[in-house]
Design a protein around this motif. Sequence first.
Motif, PDB file in Angstrom:
ATOM      1  N   VAL A   8       0.835  -1.196   0.000  1.00 19.32           N
ATOM      2  CA  VAL A   8       0.000   0.000   0.000  1.00 19.32           C
ATOM      3  C   VAL A   8       0.876   1.255   0.000  1.00 19.32           C
ATOM      4  CG1 VAL A   8      -0.185   0.072   2.522  1.00 19.32           C
ATOM      5  CG2 VAL A   8      -1.983   1.078   1.147  1.00 19.32           C
ATOM      6  N   ILE A   9       0.360   2.301  -0.629  1.00 27.44           N
ATOM      7  CA  ILE A   9       0.966   3.625  -0.554  1.00 27.44           C
ATOM      8  C   ILE A   9      -0.105   4.547   0.017  1.00 27.44           C
ATOM      9  CG2 ILE A   9       1.979   5.565  -1.814  1.00 27.44           C
ATOM     10  CD1 ILE A   9       2.790   3.551  -4.011  1.00 27.44           C
ATOM     11  N   ILE A  10       0.235   5.242   1.094  1.00 22.59           N
ATOM     12  CA  ILE A  10      -0.714   6.146   1.745  1.00 22.59           C
ATOM     13  C   ILE A  10      -0.136   7.552   1.735  1.00 22.59           C
ATOM     14  CG2 ILE A  10      -1.922   6.708   3.880  1.00 22.59           C
ATOM     15  CD1 ILE A  10      -1.675   3.708   4.624  1.00 22.59           C
ATOM     16  N   CYS A  11      -0.901   8.470   1.165  1.00 20.91           N
ATOM     17  CA  CYS A  11      -0.555   9.891   1.209  1.00 20.91           C
ATOM     18  C   CYS A  11      -1.605  10.563   2.081  1.00 20.91           C
ATOM     19  CB  CYS A  11      -0.575  10.519  -0.176  1.00 20.91           C
ATOM     20  SG  CYS A  11       0.672   9.864  -1.272  1.00 20.91           S
ATOM     21  N   ILE A  12      -1.159  11.181   3.151  1.00 26.47           N
ATOM     22  CA  ILE A  12      -2.103  11.863   4.036  1.00 26.47           C
ATOM     23  C   ILE A  12      -1.545  13.236   4.381  1.00 26.47           C
ATOM     24  CG2 ILE A  12      -1.223  10.759   6.124  1.00 26.47           C
ATOM     25  CD1 ILE A  12      -4.223  10.718   7.063  1.00 26.47           C
ATOM     26  N   ASP A  13      -2.319  14.240   4.050  1.00 21.06           N
ATOM     27  CA  ASP A  13      -1.942  15.637   4.297  1.00 21.06           C
ATOM     28  C   ASP A  13      -0.547  15.946   3.756  1.00 21.06           C
ATOM     29  OD1 ASP A  13      -4.394  16.101   5.498  1.00 21.06           O
ATOM     30  OD2 ASP A  13      -3.639  15.638   7.506  1.00 21.06           O
ATOM     31  N   GLY A  14      -0.257  15.465   2.575  1.00 24.49           N
ATOM     32  CA  GLY A  14       1.011  15.772   1.921  1.00 24.49           C
ATOM     33  C   GLY A  14       2.181  14.899   2.327  1.00 24.49           C
ATOM     34  N   LYS A  15       1.968  13.974   3.242  1.00 22.50           N
ATOM     35  CA  LYS A  15       3.040  13.062   3.662  1.00 22.50           C
ATOM     36  C   LYS A  15       2.739  11.688   3.096  1.00 22.50           C
ATOM     37  CE  LYS A  15       3.836  15.643   7.817  1.00 22.50           C
ATOM     38  NZ  LYS A  15       2.966  16.042   8.891  1.00 22.50           N
ATOM     39  N   GLN A  16       3.791  11.014   2.610  1.00 27.16           N
ATOM     40  CA  GLN A  16       3.592   9.718   1.964  1.00 27.16           C
ATOM     41  C   GLN A  16       4.332   8.612   2.701  1.00 27.16           C
ATOM     42  OE1 GLN A  16       3.646   9.356  -2.385  1.00 27.16           O
ATOM     43  NE2 GLN A  16       5.256   7.831  -2.144  1.00 27.16           N
ATOM     44  N   VAL A  17       3.642   7.497   2.850  1.00 25.16           N
ATOM     45  CA  VAL A  17       4.240   6.276   3.384  1.00 25.16           C
ATOM     46  C   VAL A  17       4.092   5.234   2.281  1.00 25.16           C
ATOM     47  CG1 VAL A  17       4.103   4.494   5.163  1.00 25.16           C
ATOM     48  CG2 VAL A  17       3.578   6.873   5.751  1.00 25.16           C
ATOM     49  N   ASP A  18       5.229   4.766   1.776  1.00 26.35           N
ATOM     50  CA  ASP A  18       5.235   3.813   0.664  1.00 26.35           C
ATOM     51  C   ASP A  18       5.653   2.444   1.174  1.00 26.35           C
ATOM     52  OD1 ASP A  18       5.558   2.340  -1.662  1.00 26.35           O
ATOM     53  OD2 ASP A  18       6.550   3.958  -2.746  1.00 26.35           O
ATOM     54  N   CYS A  19       4.699   1.562   1.341  1.00 25.56           N
ATOM     55  CA  CYS A  19       4.947   0.191   1.780  1.00 25.56           C
ATOM     56  C   CYS A  19       4.627  -0.772   0.643  1.00 25.56           C
ATOM     57  CB  CYS A  19       4.109  -0.142   3.007  1.00 25.56           C
ATOM     58  SG  CYS A  19       4.460   0.892   4.422  1.00 25.56           S
ATOM     59  N   SER A  20       4.901  -0.347  -0.573  1.00 28.62           N
ATOM     60  CA  SER A  20       4.593  -1.180  -1.732  1.00 28.62           C
ATOM     61  C   SER A  20       5.720  -2.159  -2.015  1.00 28.62           C
ATOM     62  CB  SER A  20       4.353  -0.303  -2.967  1.00 28.62           C
ATOM     63  OG  SER A  20       5.554   0.355  -3.337  1.00 28.62           O
ATOM     64  N   ILE A  21       5.364  -3.258  -2.651  1.00 22.02           N
ATOM     65  CA  ILE A  21       6.358  -4.261  -3.043  1.00 22.02           C
ATOM     66  C   ILE A  21       7.319  -3.665  -4.077  1.00 22.02           C
ATOM     67  CG2 ILE A  21       6.677  -6.524  -4.147  1.00 22.02           C
ATOM     68  CD1 ILE A  21       5.390  -6.680  -1.356  1.00 22.02           C
ATOM     69  N   SER A  22       6.791  -2.868  -5.000  1.00 14.18           N
ATOM     70  CA  SER A  22       7.655  -2.269  -6.029  1.00 14.18           C
ATOM     71  C   SER A  22       8.714  -1.373  -5.388  1.00 14.18           C
ATOM     72  CB  SER A  22       6.836  -1.484  -7.052  1.00 14.18           C
ATOM     73  OG  SER A  22       6.156  -0.416  -6.439  1.00 14.18           O
ATOM     74  N   ARG A  23       8.369  -0.658  -4.345  1.00 17.04           N
ATOM     75  CA  ARG A  23       9.335   0.206  -3.643  1.00 17.04           C
ATOM     76  C   ARG A  23      10.378  -0.646  -2.931  1.00 17.04           C
ATOM     77  NH1 ARG A  23      10.462   5.638  -2.338  1.00 17.04           N
ATOM     78  NH2 ARG A  23      12.071   5.491  -0.775  1.00 17.04           N
ATOM     79  N   GLN A  24       9.948  -1.724  -2.304  1.00 15.34           N
ATOM     80  CA  GLN A  24      10.884  -2.606  -1.599  1.00 15.34           C
ATOM     81  C   GLN A  24      11.851  -3.250  -2.587  1.00 15.34           C
ATOM     82  OE1 GLN A  24       8.602  -5.255   0.931  1.00 15.34           O
ATOM     83  NE2 GLN A  24       7.445  -3.554   1.779  1.00 15.34           N
ATOM     84  N   LEU A  25      11.334  -3.671  -3.740  1.00 16.40           N
ATOM     85  CA  LEU A  25      12.208  -4.250  -4.776  1.00 16.40           C
ATOM     86  C   LEU A  25      13.219  -3.221  -5.290  1.00 16.40           C
ATOM     87  CD1 LEU A  25       9.646  -6.404  -6.786  1.00 16.40           C
ATOM     88  CD2 LEU A  25      11.492  -7.240  -5.304  1.00 16.40           C
ATOM     89  N   ALA A  26      12.755  -1.979  -5.467  1.00 13.98           N
ATOM     90  CA  ALA A  26      13.644  -0.920  -5.925  1.00 13.98           C
ATOM     91  C   ALA A  26      14.737  -0.652  -4.886  1.00 13.98           C
ATOM     92  CB  ALA A  26      12.854   0.363  -6.201  1.00 13.98           C
ATOM     93  N   ASP A  27      14.383  -0.698  -3.616  1.00 17.97           N
ATOM     94  CA  ASP A  27      15.380  -0.506  -2.550  1.00 17.97           C
ATOM     95  C   ASP A  27      16.399  -1.630  -2.538  1.00 17.97           C
ATOM     96  OD1 ASP A  27      14.081   1.808  -1.807  1.00 17.97           O
ATOM     97  OD2 ASP A  27      13.118   0.947  -0.022  1.00 17.97           O
ATOM     98  N   ILE A  28      15.940  -2.865  -2.757  1.00 21.45           N
ATOM     99  CA  ILE A  28      16.863  -4.015  -2.809  1.00 21.45           C
ATOM    100  C   ILE A  28      17.796  -3.867  -3.992  1.00 21.45           C
ATOM    101  CG2 ILE A  28      16.991  -6.511  -3.233  1.00 21.45           C
ATOM    102  CD1 ILE A  28      14.374  -6.736  -1.556  1.00 21.45           C
ATOM    103  N   GLU A  29      17.232  -3.525  -5.138  1.00 27.24           N
ATOM    104  CA  GLU A  29      18.051  -3.354  -6.349  1.00 27.24           C
ATOM    105  C   GLU A  29      19.103  -2.258  -6.147  1.00 27.24           C
ATOM    106  OE1 GLU A  29      17.345  -2.828 -11.127  1.00 27.24           O
ATOM    107  OE2 GLU A  29      16.023  -1.714  -9.785  1.00 27.24           O
TER     108      GLU A  29
END
Length: 178
Positions: free
Chosen positions: A152-173
């Motif tokens: 999931v990606i949650i944007c609340i009041d201009g702040k974003q929390v990215d807990c997506s698999i695609s983000r985790q894969l990008a971090d690993i890469e």
Amino acid sequence: MDGGLIARRYATVLYDFGVSKDSTELIYADANKICEAFKETPEALEFFCSPLKKVHEKKDLIKSAFGNVVSPATTDFLLFVADKNRISMIDEILRVYQVVYKERNDIHTAEVTTARALSAEKCSELTQLLEKKVGAKVDAKFKTDERIIGGVIICIDGKQVDCSISRQLADIEKSLTV
């Protein structure tokens, strides 16, 4: 005068008018309906913006298009705005009203992105969780984007929390290539 400032003033007047009629929430729902109607039928907004159309024609359209769909308080406000020759700004005024309503009622806006659509029950659970974390009411809009693969990606009041698999894969890469 700045269009944004004018929209803010009219939106504030609408909010105060709603308070006096005890109908701010109803007007908020009406504002959502009208903005959606303009999205679906942009010709209506073009009609209101046309300098060739007379005020009485615009007021007639307001009465016929919105008279039975929105509250009398909202209809009265639309007619007032038409009389003031500001009806061409109605979409912006109503969008700013939504912001004013949320500010004055401590409602936070969240956009939640998932790879697949969530059930109504899951949306409700996630909204309740966000409200608990924020300590206030949350207006959550849900959308899907299969590119995030999962999570999931949650944007609340201009702040974003990215807990997506695609983000985790990008971090690993990124960690493997450094």
